[in-house]
Structures are given as structure tokens and as C-alpha cells.
Design a protein around this motif. Sequence first.
Motif, mmCIF file in Angstrom:
data_model
loop_
_atom_site.group_PDB
_atom_site.id
_atom_site.type_symbol
_atom_site.label_atom_id
_atom_site.label_comp_id
_atom_site.label_asym_id
_atom_site.label_seq_id
_atom_site.Cartn_x
_atom_site.Cartn_y
_atom_site.Cartn_z
ATOM 1 N N SER A 207 0.830 -1.204 0.000
ATOM 2 C CA SER A 207 0.000 0.000 0.000
ATOM 3 C C SER A 207 0.865 1.255 0.000
ATOM 4 C CB SER A 207 -0.921 0.016 1.227
ATOM 5 O OG SER A 207 -1.850 -1.036 1.157
ATOM 6 N N PHE A 208 1.969 1.200 0.725
ATOM 7 C CA PHE A 208 2.868 2.346 0.794
ATOM 8 C C PHE A 208 3.458 2.681 -0.576
ATOM 9 C CE2 PHE A 208 7.468 3.316 1.109
ATOM 10 C CZ PHE A 208 7.358 4.651 1.463
ATOM 11 N N LEU A 209 3.931 1.664 -1.281
ATOM 12 C CA LEU A 209 4.532 1.896 -2.595
ATOM 13 C C LEU A 209 3.517 2.486 -3.568
ATOM 14 C CD1 LEU A 209 6.689 -1.364 -2.900
ATOM 15 C CD2 LEU A 209 7.457 0.953 -2.318
ATOM 16 N N ALA A 210 2.285 1.971 -3.516
ATOM 17 C CA ALA A 210 1.244 2.499 -4.401
ATOM 18 C C ALA A 210 0.926 3.951 -4.052
ATOM 19 C CB ALA A 210 -0.008 1.638 -4.308
ATOM 20 N N GLU A 211 0.816 4.252 -2.761
ATOM 21 C CA GLU A 211 0.473 5.613 -2.326
ATOM 22 C C GLU A 211 1.553 6.598 -2.747
ATOM 23 O OE1 GLU A 211 -1.978 8.464 -0.836
ATOM 24 O OE2 GLU A 211 -2.392 6.322 -1.057
ATOM 25 N N THR A 212 2.820 6.204 -2.615
ATOM 26 C CA THR A 212 3.921 7.083 -3.000
ATOM 27 C C THR A 212 3.901 7.362 -4.500
ATOM 28 O OG1 THR A 212 5.273 6.202 -1.206
ATOM 29 C CG2 THR A 212 6.431 7.327 -2.981
ATOM 30 N N ALA A 331 0.117 3.850 9.402
ATOM 31 C CA ALA A 331 0.246 5.289 9.622
ATOM 32 C C ALA A 331 1.663 5.762 9.318
ATOM 33 C CB ALA A 331 -0.124 5.624 11.066
ATOM 34 N N MET A 332 2.667 4.940 9.660
ATOM 35 C CA MET A 332 4.055 5.310 9.352
ATOM 36 C C MET A 332 4.288 5.421 7.857
ATOM 37 S SD MET A 332 6.196 2.920 11.993
ATOM 38 C CE MET A 332 7.624 3.018 10.921
ATOM 39 N N ILE A 336 5.160 8.679 5.664
ATOM 40 C CA ILE A 336 6.308 8.817 4.765
ATOM 41 C C ILE A 336 5.843 9.225 3.371
ATOM 42 C CG2 ILE A 336 8.187 7.567 3.631
ATOM 43 C CD1 ILE A 336 8.412 5.872 6.179
ATOM 44 N N GLY A 337 4.753 8.582 2.891
ATOM 45 C CA GLY A 337 4.205 8.973 1.598
ATOM 46 C C GLY A 337 3.714 10.417 1.614
ATOM 47 N N GLY A 338 3.059 10.807 2.741
ATOM 48 C CA GLY A 338 2.595 12.183 2.854
ATOM 49 C C GLY A 338 3.743 13.170 2.921
ATOM 50 N N MET A 339 4.829 12.799 3.621
ATOM 51 C CA MET A 339 6.011 13.663 3.679
ATOM 52 C C MET A 339 6.621 13.830 2.298
ATOM 53 S SD MET A 339 7.678 12.136 7.174
ATOM 54 C CE MET A 339 9.240 12.988 6.958
#
Length: 621
Positions: A207-212, A331-332, A336-339
Motif C-alpha cells: 500500500s505504501f509503494l502504491a500511495e507514493t 500510519a508510518m 512517509i508517503g505524505g512527507m
Amino acid sequence: MDPADVPPHPPPAPATPPADPTRGFLGVFRYSGRALQLVWTTSRSLTIALALLTLAAGLLPAGVAFVGARIVDAVVDANRQWLAGTHPSLAPVFAWVALEGLLVAALAGAQRGLSTCQSLLRAQLGQRVNVMILEKALTLQLAHFEDSEFYDKLTRARREASSRPLSLVTRTFGLGQNVISLVSYSTLLYQFSPWAVAVLVLAGLPSFLAETKFSGDAFRLFRWRSPETRMQLYLETVLAREDHAKEVKLFGLGPLLLQRYRDIFHTLYSADRDLTIRRDGWGFGLGLLGTLALYGAYAWIAASTVVSRITLGQMTMYLMLFRQGQSAVSAMLSAIGGMYEDNLYLSTLYEYLETSVPPSQGKARRGAQPEDGIRFEHVSFTYPGAGEPALHDINLHIRPGESLALVGQNGSGKTTLIKLLTRLYAPDHGCILLDGTDLREWDEAALLQRIGVIFQDFARYQMRVGENVGAGDVSHFEDAARWREASDKGMASDFIDSLPAGFETQLGKWFRDGRELSGGQWQKIALARAFMRSQADILVLDEPTAAMDAAAEATIFEHFRELAGGRIAILISHRFSTVRMADQIIVIQDGRIIERGNHAQLMAGNGHYAHLFSLQAQGYR
């Protein structure tokens, strides 16, 4: 507004937005440190409070989970004693419950404190960033404001970047909070199995990779559509401002411009819709992996409880730890994606703030030859991006006490010459001298104090009458005595005294009790503004009396000439009855001086000036 001046219909959107100028995922985080420093210098006390509350909010959840497990085990022990016929002691249960209540209250207080600190910082930081943007605007040259790409840069900075520093810092502290929580959760989970910790961390990566990836796509879309966004803002201004309302109604422009506004929205919306569908679709699909990992861990922990490997209280704790740990990991990764996304948008702020402005090297506060006046020596100038020069090989000398009139068709270069004289632009070739010293060697503030100028498109400030006059000299902005003196010279005192509150009358319709003036009255206000600078020995009037009739303009220019005294007076007007008063007349055509002399000499020459004068004179016969 002439229909020809209506902004062009927005071009169709390209198939894909251009690539953003950022330097990859890791490189774009270069703005994080600057954002943290910005927040720290905005309010040290709030930043420290935010850090401490973040630490507390990170540690307390694990404490709550640990105490919750002790409550369950204490209840099970008490129940076992009851079933065995022994009177159970409930003191341990009550003690653990009281402790959990204190921890929950502390956690709620920490979260409320975080919200308070963030709200206060948001207000202070938003104001600070907006001030930084406006302070930078004060240092920019006129060329920046006449550049469409610069306006795109300014629009991006103002629309998003003012809120991004706090967002970045909030996410940074949130990341720290979740890291602390995850470490505490992992420490407890490790007692169950190291593999549980690995599953907890790895399940959120897809999910993180997709969000970024989609954050980068959203930013590229944001940069790509800045011109269209700015066009929407402009159309809103045209449709909803009083200074456009008359022509919009009379020319029937409203439906046309409103449809154009809708067309731009649909162009932007289609791109937003496609991105949102792809983003949420991939997010849902990859999020299912995390859900599968969570319930797989549930089954594992439940099975371990059944075979008595762990107690019921431990099962409750591990299930809570895994659920909260997964939320912390999510959330982490989201932080990171939001940052990453915040850094992308912050690049637009610093891109604007770092717009290069050539430093002013001039130090001179007076010229080497005060009796020499103004000289243009072989001056040529071309506007940035223009194909033809606006001025070509201009040679001109104006002595102290002389008056000069500039004559020529619209677009011939008259106002450009004044822009060069006031150093709003620098010539491409040649030089301009004041009192024998090149303008580039003058201290800018000292130079501008020497010049009082009113352009044909002078500002109409939505402020009090006195402030409109006082704007001509900021050192006396609130000086009522100087207002009166300047308005007398500008022949504005009579109508100002007839206003309800005199110099205290609010002008314009934007604010309560505002009064609108006629075009001629506004021009007298502008003339008074020019006379606010008592030290100015160069007075320039660039067609500021165009809204007056010929007789009123002639009266004002005669009055202006008398007040000029030993000053240099430069007049731009299309009315030859006024121009003929000047000591020297320059005729400009296509950026070149084609005739010069006084009225009598130019009439005797029977050239371009004489022809235009005769044509205009016929209109008064």
C-alpha cells in the motif's frame, strides 16, 4: 473590456502531464530539514510541546495494551479462585483497572494537546509563510510580474505551499510517534514470535509503494494545470468584481465567460477523476493484503491460546498489539508517503522564494554633475520574450527646469521610456544618466525619492482618501498636513472637502461606507499622490488626465508646470493643446525618435507632429 481582450479559450489538455522537476523519491526529502527549521523558528515552545506530546502519545498505547492484558489475567485468576471455592481478592483487578484509566486519560490528554499545538502552529506558520511570499514579491523586478511562467510559480506557492510546512512537520512528528509505538509493540510481540514482528512490518509495504507512486502523479498534475487554475481565478475576478461588472453586463460577456469557466473545470476534473479512481482502486486491492495478514495473525494467536501456549490475557494483548501495530505501520508508511508529497509541494514554495533577483549594486545618493539633468545615450530595450525592440537608439537630454512632452501612437514606446527612467527595467544597450551618474550606480531608494510619477494605469486603492494621497510618500503616509498640501497642488482639495468625511472617507466599494469617485476625481487623487514627494525634482505624468476634458487637462498641466519650478517635468498626452506648452517635444514612432523641438519648430518643419496637430485641431473647429 474589449471582447478582443477576453482570455483565450483554454487549450485541450495534453495526454499526460509533463514530468516534475524533482530528483527522485529520496532527493525530494531535501526540504524536510528546512520545513522543520521554519517551524522551530516560528514557535520554539510549541515545537517542544509538540515533540513531548508526540513521545507520550507514542508510548502510552503500548502501556494500555500491557495493562489490559494484566486486567484479563487478574480477572481469570479471580474467577478460578471463585470456582475453587476460595474467596477471591479483587484488589489487583481494581488496581490494574485504575492504572489503565489513568493511562487512557493521559493518552486522551496527549492527543488533545497535539491537536491544540497543531492548530496554534498552523495559524502562526500559515501567516509566516504568506508573509515570506509577500516579502519575496517586494524584491522582484517588474519583469517577473509580466512573465506568465512566474505567475504560475506564484499561484502554486500561494495555493498549496503555505499549508505544507506544518503538514510536513505534523507528519514527521506523527511518524516519530508511530515509530515509538511500533518499537514498543514489537518488543511485546517479540515475546510471542519474531515472525509476528516481520509479518506486522511487511504487510503494509504494498500500500505504501502504491500511495507514493500516486502522490508523485498528483503533484505532476498539480504543476501541469497551474495556468488553467490561474485562468479560473481570473475569470472569477472578471465575473464577480465591480470594476468589470459594467462591461460584462453591457457586452453580454457573462454566459461566455461562465461557460469558459465550466470548460476549464471539466478539463481539470477529468484528470482528477482518473487519478482518484486509479489511486483508490490500487489502494483497495493492495490494502487487502494487509487485511489477510491481520486475520492470519489472529488465527495464529488464537490457535496458540487453544493449546495453552499463551494465556487468555496474553492473547488479548497480542491481538490488540497486532491490530494497533498494523495501524501504526500503516500510519508510518502513510506519513512517509505524505512527507514525500509535502516535499513535492514545498519545492514550489522554495522554487518561488529562490527566484533569482539581480542584486542592486548602486550606492550613489547624488550625481557627479547636478546641473546636467537626465541623459539617454544610445538606449535600446526589448521586453523579455518580445521579437522587436520597444526602444531603439534613443538619445535625449533634459536639463533641470525644462519640460519635455512625449508624443506618439499607442505602443510607440513612450511609457517604456519612463519605465527605464524609473529603473523598473534596465536598458539592453546604452545608458541613462541622472546628474552625470549612470542610473545603475544610484542607490535605488535615493533615486526613487527624486522621481514623482503617475502612470496612466495608476492604482485606485480601496483605502481612505488620505491614504490614497499619502501612498506617494510612505514616510509621510499618515501625515494629514502633507495630504492637504499635496491635494492642493493636485487640485483635488475642493472635491475632497465635499466628501462626507473629507480625507477620512473610505474609497471604493469593497468595504463598508465606501464611496466611488468619477474618473476625473480619481485622476486628481493620483496627481496629488505625485506631489507627496516634496524632494522629487523629476515629475512625470503619463496620461493620468485622460478621463478629463481638454480644458480641465490644460488647466491642470498649466498648474503643474507652475508648480514644477526648477524641476524636470515630463508629460505624456495625446492632446496637442497641452503638449504645445512643453519646452521640448519628442515624437516617438516604433521605438525611435523621429522628430524633436518645441511646438513652433515642429510646426515649421511640417512633419509628423504638424500633421497630427492639424488633424486634431480640425476636430475642435
